[in-house]
Design a protein around this motif. Structure first.
Motif, PDB file in Angstrom:
ATOM      1  N   THR A 168     -42.695 -18.655  -4.275  1.00 14.35           N
ATOM      2  CA  THR A 168     -41.620 -17.984  -5.006  1.00 14.35           C
ATOM      3  C   THR A 168     -40.811 -17.044  -4.112  1.00 14.35           C
ATOM      4  O   THR A 168     -39.641 -16.771  -4.409  1.00 14.35           O
ATOM      5  CB  THR A 168     -42.176 -17.202  -6.202  1.00 14.35           C
ATOM      6  N   ILE A 201     -49.484 -15.041  -7.993  1.00 17.32           N
ATOM      7  CA  ILE A 201     -49.956 -15.906  -9.076  1.00 17.32           C
ATOM      8  C   ILE A 201     -50.750 -17.044  -8.450  1.00 17.32           C
ATOM      9  O   ILE A 201     -50.246 -17.734  -7.568  1.00 17.32           O
ATOM     10  CB  ILE A 201     -48.792 -16.477  -9.892  1.00 17.32           C
ATOM     11  N   GLU A 212     -48.285 -21.648 -21.085  1.00 12.76           N
ATOM     12  CA  GLU A 212     -48.803 -20.833 -19.990  1.00 12.76           C
ATOM     13  C   GLU A 212     -47.847 -20.855 -18.806  1.00 12.76           C
ATOM     14  O   GLU A 212     -47.612 -19.826 -18.159  1.00 12.76           O
ATOM     15  CB  GLU A 212     -50.180 -21.330 -19.554  1.00 12.76           C
ATOM     16  N   GLU A 215     -44.996 -18.561 -19.586  1.00 12.21           N
ATOM     17  CA  GLU A 215     -45.411 -17.156 -19.514  1.00 12.21           C
ATOM     18  C   GLU A 215     -45.566 -16.694 -18.072  1.00 12.21           C
ATOM     19  O   GLU A 215     -45.159 -15.579 -17.716  1.00 12.21           O
ATOM     20  CB  GLU A 215     -46.724 -16.970 -20.272  1.00 12.21           C
ATOM     21  N   LEU A 216     -46.141 -17.546 -17.237  1.00  9.86           N
ATOM     22  CA  LEU A 216     -46.290 -17.192 -15.817  1.00  9.86           C
ATOM     23  C   LEU A 216     -44.928 -17.039 -15.155  1.00  9.86           C
ATOM     24  O   LEU A 216     -44.701 -16.105 -14.374  1.00  9.86           O
ATOM     25  CB  LEU A 216     -47.106 -18.273 -15.099  1.00  9.86           C
ATOM     26  N   ASN A 218     -42.155 -16.254 -16.609  1.00  7.18           N
ATOM     27  CA  ASN A 218     -41.501 -15.076 -17.167  1.00  7.18           C
ATOM     28  C   ASN A 218     -41.969 -13.795 -16.491  1.00  7.18           C
ATOM     29  O   ASN A 218     -41.212 -12.812 -16.397  1.00  7.18           O
ATOM     30  CB  ASN A 218     -41.762 -14.997 -18.675  1.00  7.18           C
ATOM     31  N   LYS A 219     -43.198 -13.791 -16.012  1.00  5.38           N
ATOM     32  CA  LYS A 219     -43.755 -12.603 -15.343  1.00  5.38           C
ATOM     33  C   LYS A 219     -43.336 -12.511 -13.876  1.00  5.38           C
ATOM     34  O   LYS A 219     -43.600 -11.497 -13.229  1.00  5.38           O
ATOM     35  CB  LYS A 219     -45.282 -12.647 -15.419  1.00  5.38           C
ATOM     36  N   THR A 220     -42.726 -13.556 -13.364  1.00  7.81           N
ATOM     37  CA  THR A 220     -42.379 -13.606 -11.945  1.00  7.81           C
ATOM     38  C   THR A 220     -40.950 -13.121 -11.723  1.00  7.81           C
ATOM     39  O   THR A 220     -40.011 -13.621 -12.345  1.00  7.81           O
ATOM     40  CB  THR A 220     -42.501 -15.047 -11.406  1.00  7.81           C
ATOM     41  N   ALA A 221     -40.780 -12.137 -10.847  1.00  8.16           N
ATOM     42  CA  ALA A 221     -39.446 -11.632 -10.531  1.00  8.16           C
ATOM     43  C   ALA A 221     -38.690 -12.689  -9.719  1.00  8.16           C
ATOM     44  O   ALA A 221     -39.189 -13.179  -8.708  1.00  8.16           O
ATOM     45  CB  ALA A 221     -39.546 -10.337  -9.733  1.00  8.16           C
ATOM     46  N   TYR A 254     -43.754 -25.389 -14.630  1.00 12.90           N
ATOM     47  CA  TYR A 254     -43.674 -24.032 -14.069  1.00 12.90           C
ATOM     48  C   TYR A 254     -42.452 -23.874 -13.176  1.00 12.90           C
ATOM     49  O   TYR A 254     -41.691 -22.903 -13.312  1.00 12.90           O
ATOM     50  CB  TYR A 254     -44.953 -23.731 -13.290  1.00 12.90           C
ATOM     51  N   LYS A 261     -34.817 -19.439 -14.632  1.00 14.25           N
ATOM     52  CA  LYS A 261     -34.736 -17.980 -14.624  1.00 14.25           C
ATOM     53  C   LYS A 261     -33.742 -17.475 -13.584  1.00 14.25           C
ATOM     54  O   LYS A 261     -33.205 -16.373 -13.715  1.00 14.25           O
ATOM     55  CB  LYS A 261     -36.134 -17.396 -14.360  1.00 14.25           C
TER      56      LYS A 261
END
Length: 278
Positions: A168, A201, A212, A215-216, A218-221, A254, A261
């Motif tokens: 990422t 992650i 899942e 959600e993962l 969404n938590k990643t900048a 994912y 995003k």
């Protein structure tokens, strides 16, 4: 080895557990991420020129490509076969970037944005008074760039620091690079990786559900990459026993979510790099 790519913006890759369908989807996906069409032609000079003319026809003169290719240099996908598949994919992007008067960067990465080594960074220009004269220079320009990339690849991978894989982080580096390039260039980001992030992650080699995965993600900048085309290719392609299809489907979901995003114009996440039968 030659990568045959057909472009159509209407294509959409849908994960499927069939390995054959995954490979066919990859061809379409790499197509969608690039703004070019290559006809399936013979290896004669005349046939190659016809192919290059078709690519030139599909170039967007108002937004030349800034092609950023990030290659996962960690050991989980370190095999001769996978490396050659990646090199074939890189060569196709190099050729199209040159014909469309774009800019190219190729890097390898491992555990962080700091653990990244650049193999090539510069414009790819074809000089000549006419289209035909310029296109006849394509083979030389592509060969020179690929020689530089191939020669630098092994030492760069060997010199990478850290043993993890921070995939990422490469999105942020791509955003910084396109801002530095400036002008009217459009970012085409290619991340060639097995997809098994284990920094921040840890995806591991287990199946994750769509919920899942979302959600993962969404938590990643993630940086904003408006107008960009993003392709993540090679998901699940590892040294040794390949992961189950449900594991790969989770990776596809994912990375699709991560791309969305960023606000990119096109998001493609697939398992392979090139067509069957090479």
């Amino acid at each position: 080895m030659r990568l045959t790519i057909h472009t159509t913006d209407s294509l959409r890759v849908v994960p499927n557990p069939s390995p054959r369908r995954f490979r066919l989807a990859a061809v379409a996906a790499l197509t969608v991420a690039t703004t070019m069409t290559a006809c399936s032609v013979g290896s004669s000079p005349h046939g190659e020129l016809a192919q290059d003319k078709q690519i030139l026809t599909d170039c967007d003169a108002s937004s030349p490509p800034a092609s950023d290719i990030q290659v996962d240099g960690t050991g989980s996908s370190d095999t001769k076969e996978i490396t050659e598949e990646r090199m074939a994919a890189i060569e196709q992007v190099v050729r199209t970037t040159a014909i469309c008067s774009g800019r190219l960067r190729v890097s390898v990465f491992s555990a962080s944005s700091a653990a990244t080594a650049t193999l090539f960074d510069g414009p790819l220009l074809l000089h000549g008074a006419t289209d035909n004269a310029r296109l006849k220079r394509a083979a030389v320009v592509v060969d020179d760039a690929m020689t530089e990339i191939r020669d630098a690849y092994g030492p760069a991978v060997a010199g990478l620091k850290g043993k993890g894989s921070d995939i990422t982080a490469e999105y942020r580096l791509a955003g910084e690079w396109i801002n530095q390039v400036g002008g009217d260039f459009r970012l085409h980001l290619f991340i060639l990786t097995d997809g098994f992030q284990n920094v921040g992650i840890d995806l591991g080699k287990r199946a994750i559900s769509k919920q899942e995965a979302a959600e993962l993600a969404n938590k990643t900048a993630m940086p904003k990459l408006p107008g960009a085309s993003v392709t993540v290719a090679g998901l699940g392609r590892v040294a040794g026993t390949p992961p189950r299809s449900d594991v790969v489907e989770g990776l596809v979901t994912y990375y699709d979510a991560l791309c969305k995003k960023t606000g990119a114009a096109k998001c493609v996440s697939v398992t392979d790099y090139a067509s069957e039968g090479r």
